[in-house]
Design a protein around this motif. Structure first.
Motif, short mmCIF file in Angstrom:
data_model
loop_
_atom_site.label_atom_id
_atom_site.label_comp_id
_atom_site.label_asym_id
_atom_site.label_seq_id
_atom_site.Cartn_x
_atom_site.Cartn_y
_atom_site.Cartn_z
N PRO A 373 74.90 226.38 34.62
CA PRO A 373 76.23 226.99 34.85
C PRO A 373 77.33 226.11 34.26
CG PRO A 373 75.39 225.97 36.86
CD PRO A 373 74.27 225.92 35.87
N LEU A 374 78.36 226.75 33.76
CA LEU A 374 79.49 226.05 33.17
C LEU A 374 80.72 226.23 34.06
CD1 LEU A 374 78.90 227.11 29.46
CD2 LEU A 374 78.39 224.90 30.50
N PRO A 375 81.52 225.21 34.23
CA PRO A 375 82.65 225.29 35.16
C PRO A 375 83.81 226.10 34.63
CG PRO A 375 82.61 223.14 34.10
CD PRO A 375 81.37 223.85 33.66
N PHE A 376 84.47 226.82 35.51
CA PHE A 376 85.66 227.59 35.15
C PHE A 376 86.82 226.66 34.80
CE2 PHE A 376 89.34 230.38 36.23
CZ PHE A 376 89.07 231.40 35.33
N ARG A 377 86.75 225.43 35.22
CA ARG A 377 87.80 224.46 34.91
C ARG A 377 87.98 224.32 33.40
NH1 ARG A 377 87.43 219.07 34.34
NH2 ARG A 377 88.60 218.68 36.26
N GLU A 378 86.89 224.55 32.63
CA GLU A 378 87.00 224.50 31.17
C GLU A 378 87.98 225.56 30.68
OE1 GLU A 378 85.15 222.42 29.09
OE2 GLU A 378 84.28 221.40 30.84
N VAL A 379 87.92 226.74 31.27
CA VAL A 379 88.81 227.83 30.90
C VAL A 379 90.25 227.47 31.23
CG1 VAL A 379 89.32 230.27 31.25
CG2 VAL A 379 86.96 229.45 31.36
N VAL A 380 90.47 226.95 32.42
CA VAL A 380 91.81 226.59 32.86
C VAL A 380 92.38 225.50 31.95
CG1 VAL A 380 93.17 225.61 34.75
CG2 VAL A 380 91.35 227.27 35.24
N ALA A 381 91.56 224.52 31.60
CA ALA A 381 92.02 223.44 30.73
C ALA A 381 92.40 223.98 29.36
CB ALA A 381 90.94 222.38 30.60
N GLN A 382 91.58 224.87 28.80
CA GLN A 382 91.91 225.45 27.49
C GLN A 382 93.22 226.22 27.57
OE1 GLN A 382 90.28 225.06 24.62
NE2 GLN A 382 88.51 223.94 25.40
N ALA A 383 93.43 226.94 28.68
CA ALA A 383 94.65 227.74 28.83
C ALA A 383 95.88 226.86 28.91
CB ALA A 383 94.54 228.61 30.08
N HIS A 384 95.77 225.72 29.60
CA HIS A 384 96.94 224.86 29.81
C HIS A 384 97.14 223.84 28.69
CE1 HIS A 384 98.27 226.08 33.88
NE2 HIS A 384 97.01 226.44 34.04
N LEU A 385 96.05 223.44 28.04
CA LEU A 385 96.15 222.36 27.05
C LEU A 385 95.95 222.84 25.62
CD1 LEU A 385 93.97 219.70 28.94
CD2 LEU A 385 96.46 219.99 29.04
N GLY A 386 95.45 224.08 25.44
CA GLY A 386 95.06 224.54 24.11
C GLY A 386 96.21 224.76 23.15
N VAL A 387 97.14 225.65 23.50
CA VAL A 387 98.29 225.96 22.64
C VAL A 387 99.55 225.44 23.32
CG1 VAL A 387 99.63 227.81 21.56
CG2 VAL A 387 97.14 228.01 21.75
N PRO A 388 100.34 224.62 22.63
CA PRO A 388 101.56 224.07 23.24
C PRO A 388 102.51 225.18 23.72
CG PRO A 388 101.07 222.96 21.17
CD PRO A 388 100.14 224.12 21.26
N GLN A 389 103.21 224.92 24.80
CA GLN A 389 104.16 225.88 25.35
C GLN A 389 105.18 226.31 24.30
OE1 GLN A 389 104.09 227.19 28.32
NE2 GLN A 389 106.16 227.76 28.98
N GLU A 390 105.57 225.37 23.44
CA GLU A 390 106.58 225.68 22.42
C GLU A 390 106.09 226.77 21.46
OE1 GLU A 390 105.42 222.69 23.10
OE2 GLU A 390 107.11 221.85 24.24
N GLU A 391 104.79 226.78 21.16
CA GLU A 391 104.25 227.81 20.27
C GLU A 391 104.30 229.19 20.94
OE1 GLU A 391 100.57 227.23 18.22
OE2 GLU A 391 100.91 225.08 17.98
N HIS A 392 103.93 229.23 22.22
CA HIS A 392 104.03 230.49 22.95
C HIS A 392 105.48 230.99 22.94
CE1 HIS A 392 99.95 230.26 24.22
NE2 HIS A 392 100.12 229.37 25.19
N GLU A 393 106.40 230.10 23.23
CA GLU A 393 107.82 230.49 23.32
C GLU A 393 108.33 231.00 21.98
OE1 GLU A 393 109.73 227.00 24.74
OE2 GLU A 393 109.09 227.28 26.84
#
Length: 698
Positions: A373-393
């Motif tokens: 099994p793989l942890p869901f924390r990997e998903v959360v980390a990718q969501a928060h650390l993957g693309v900088p907030q500035e790029e989303h904005e």
């Protein structure tokens, strides 16, 4: 005509020599290209009719010649059947060889894949895309997911390979922890006091806490809506699945297997906490037992209605697991029903399939074959650390900054309902139309999902009275979720806005633009919807959009009817999600045909909405087939019956109306009948019909 075809082929940019001949009833083109040139064979369609376009292209270093210098046609190689557009170029390096091999494996294609073959034209979609990305990672090849959508060929993916993934900080809580401190929680910023508040809210305290991390973007939105409606009715995010078991023994085995799946995956043992801390967190328990509750349904109604009425439609998000089983007593035939409830906070459509597959493996005695099994924390980390907030904005500000009004079909703006008044209807798309639609998607180098987004934009424009429309689309959420994302249960999907300016765009331009927009949106699949809303010009308390398109691949059971056999001795009786949007249209792609399902607010007819989508799809395909330069806003949305009703029955302006039938004639009648009745109020002044008529005559 072979000479004419050969001439047009040789005129293409990048081609130095060309030859065309017929072999095995196939029109084959052979060519020699300039170094590093990639000829655009689609240009031939602008000069030649379809029957004169080659079915396969073979690149050669030089055309073979006879001793007297003429083309040696017998020496030209016979190409392997090309599975997509017919273009075939063999892989030129090890990376392209890996990609060609994996394309075939993931898509189930036995014939050789060329480097110009398009993943989506070969039948690929987002779910298979996740599998492809994962297989590539296993081979040491990291690709930019956006490229898979914007330039989804072997050649383009090979050129773009190499993008690094996010380094996820490890979980620092030891198995035998006697205390948890803030430095053990690298994904969330909590003070010592806030950590203590979390500990006091979990049964068993420190010894029962395996991990703590923040919410993923869609989880944040679900929590917001949950808190808004707490104590005020049903929870639209409690997803009920009604199952029928052929015996109590079968149910007990299912419950035991399901508990083992819960034990395997952290997201299924997760509670969500928000009290006493600055930001909400999800807490993974080391052990969480699925509650099993005996149902005693009241008489009346269908089986499903009685079962759902007997199940509380709410869950306490602070109590794990967010999974419950309600079961009836066996009937005379020893059959029984159970309602399996998941909260959407921990589960989406794909995740349900993952859970059922693991339950099946355990029941079949294949538990040891399940991957770690793989942890869901990997998903959360990718969501928060993957693309900088500035790029989303930057992306959403550019896309939505000048949008000042919502796109609301039929003017319905309420998006905070509990789903209790939602009506639903389904309509299978004609099989011939489905085939034509897939063919047009292939010809435009994109997926059917892209075409349905354009189709829905046209329906949204027609029902909201706007040419420039914004609507929500459901993103798969697993494209940037890290290694093993295709086999992790949990909530991955996200809802984000799509914009279509249909005033001056042709249908071909709309398809191309939507293909590029969806490719861009994939990069931002973990951005919060609230951020997009804030960066638009729509007022804060006004929704950015009120309609949603959900394109999904439904091969596990009949999504439209919510029924099917999921496991031996276990029948799926009911599995419908509810929506809080006034209009949600789901397109179920079973690999062959499509089914349109509409869920709408009570004031909107869902069957009529399905028919609008079907009719628009028909006219959109006709335009793409014969007149791709047709303006998008000219594509018809009404069928002949509806058009006659609208124009011939409800708005027939050819009817003769006498003088008394006019507005001023009716006004004169009202004056004569009630001259002293109040006709107008202005400030403190009240004017009767008689006085108003007298003033008008003066």
């Amino acid at each position: 005509e072979l000479g004419e075809i050969q001439t047009h082929l040789a005129d293409l940019p990048g081609i130095t020599q060309a030859a065309v001949l017929i072999r095995d009833d196939r029109l084959i083109a052979y060519y020699v290209a300039e170094p590093d040139a990639v000829p655009d064979f689609l240009l031939l369609r602008t000069h030649l009719p379809d029957h004169m376009v080659p079915s396969a292209y073979v690149e050669l270093e030089a055309l073979p010649l006879t001793p007297n210098g003429k083309l040696d046609r017998k020496a030209l190689p016979t190409p392997n059947p090309a599975p997509s557009s017919g273009t075939y170029r063999a892989p030129r390096n090890p990376r392209e060889e890996v990609l060609c091999t994996l394309f075939g494996q993931v898509l189930g294609i036995d014939t050789p894949i060329g480097i110009d073959d398009n993943f989506f034209a070969l039948g690929g979609h987002s779910l298979l895309g996740v599998t492809l990305v994962e297989r590539l990672r296993e081979r040491g090849v990291s690709i930019d997911v956006r490229t898979l959508f914007s330039a989804p060929t072997v050649a383009s993916l090979a050129a773009a390979a190499g993008r690094a993934t996010v380094a996820v900080p490890p979980n620092l809580i030891p198995t035998n922890a006697v205390a948890i401190t803030p430095d053990m929680l690298p994904l969330v910023d909590l003070s010592a006091e806030e950590v203590e508040s979390v500990l006091t809210q979990i049964p068993g305290g420190v010894s029962n806490i395996a991990d703590v991390y923040p919410l993923a973007p869609l989880q944040e939105g679900i929590l917001f809506h949950h808190l808004m409606t707490a104590g005020g009715g049903d929870d639209v995010y409690v997803l009920p699945v009604v199952l029928r078991f052929d015996s109590r023994k079968r149910f007990d085995r299912f419950r035991s297997a399901l508990q083992k799946v819960v034990d395997r995956h952290d997201i299924l043992r997760t509670a969500v906490l928000w009290e006493g801390i600055a930001e909400p967190v999800q807490v993974v328990l080391r052990h969480a037992e699925i509650p099993v509750i005996t149902l005693r349904p009241e008489p009346g109604g269908t089986v499903v209605e009685r079962l759902l009425a007997a199940c509380p439609p709410v869950m306490d998000l602070r109590t794990a697991p967010l999974v419950r089983l309600h079961v009836t007593e066996p009937d005379e035939g020893q059959h029984l029903h159970a309602v399996l409830q998941f909260h959407h906070m921990i589960q989406d459509h794909t995740a349900l399939s993952v859970v059922l597959e693991e339950v099946r493996a355990i029941l079949d005695g294949r538990e040891n074959e399940l991957p770690p099994p793989l942890p869901f924390r990997e998903v959360v980390a990718q969501a928060h650390l993957g693309v900088p907030q500035e790029e989303h904005e930057a992306y959403f500000a550019c896309l939505l900054g000048d949008v000042t009004e919502p796109s609301a079909p039929y003017g319905v703006l309420e998006v905070h309902g509990d789903g209790s008044g939602v009506a639903q209807a389904s309509l299978p798309l004609d099989s011939a139309l489905s085939g034509r639609l897939r063919e047009q998607a292939r010809r435009h180098g994109t997926s059917p999902a892209t075409l349905f987004h354009v189709i829905w934009s046209r329906v949204t424009a027609a029902t909201s009275g706007r040419d420039d429309v914004v609507f929500g689309t459901v993103l798969f959420g697993r494209m940037h979720a890290g290694a093993g994302a295709d086999r992790i249960p949990g909530l991955f999907i996200n809802t984000l806005p799509v914009r279509v300016r249909g005033g001056s765009a042709t249908v071909a331009e709309a398809v191309s633009g939507m293909r590029d927009q969806l490719a861009d949106l994939v990069v931002h699949e973990h951005a919060p919807l609230s951020l997009a809303q804030q960066l638009s010009g729509v007022p804060a308390r006004t929704p950015l959009f009120t309609s949603l398109l959900n394109y999904r691949h439904s091969q596990d059971f009949d999504e439209a009817s919510g029924t099917g056999t999921v496991l031996e001795g276990i029948e799926l009786v009911h599995a419908h999600e509810r929506t809080n949007y006034p209009v949600t249209v789901s397109v179920d792609d079973t690999g062959g045909a499509f089914t349109i399902t509409a869920q709408t607010a009570a004031s909107i007819d869902p069957q009529a909405m399905c028919e609008l989508v079907s009719v628009t799809a028909e006219h959109m395909v006709v335009a793409l087939e014969s007149a791709p330069g047709t303006l998008l806003h000219r594509v018809e949305v009404l069928g002949e019956t509806e058009r006659r009703r609208l124009l011939g029955e409800w708005n027939d302006t050819a009817v003769e109306v006498g003088g008394r039938g006019t507005l001023h004639g009716r006004f004169e009648e009202q004056v004569a009948a009630t001259p002293d009745a109040c006709a107008l109020v202005f400030g403190e002044e009240r004017v009767s019909y008689g006085e108003l008529n007298a003033r008008a005559n003066r």
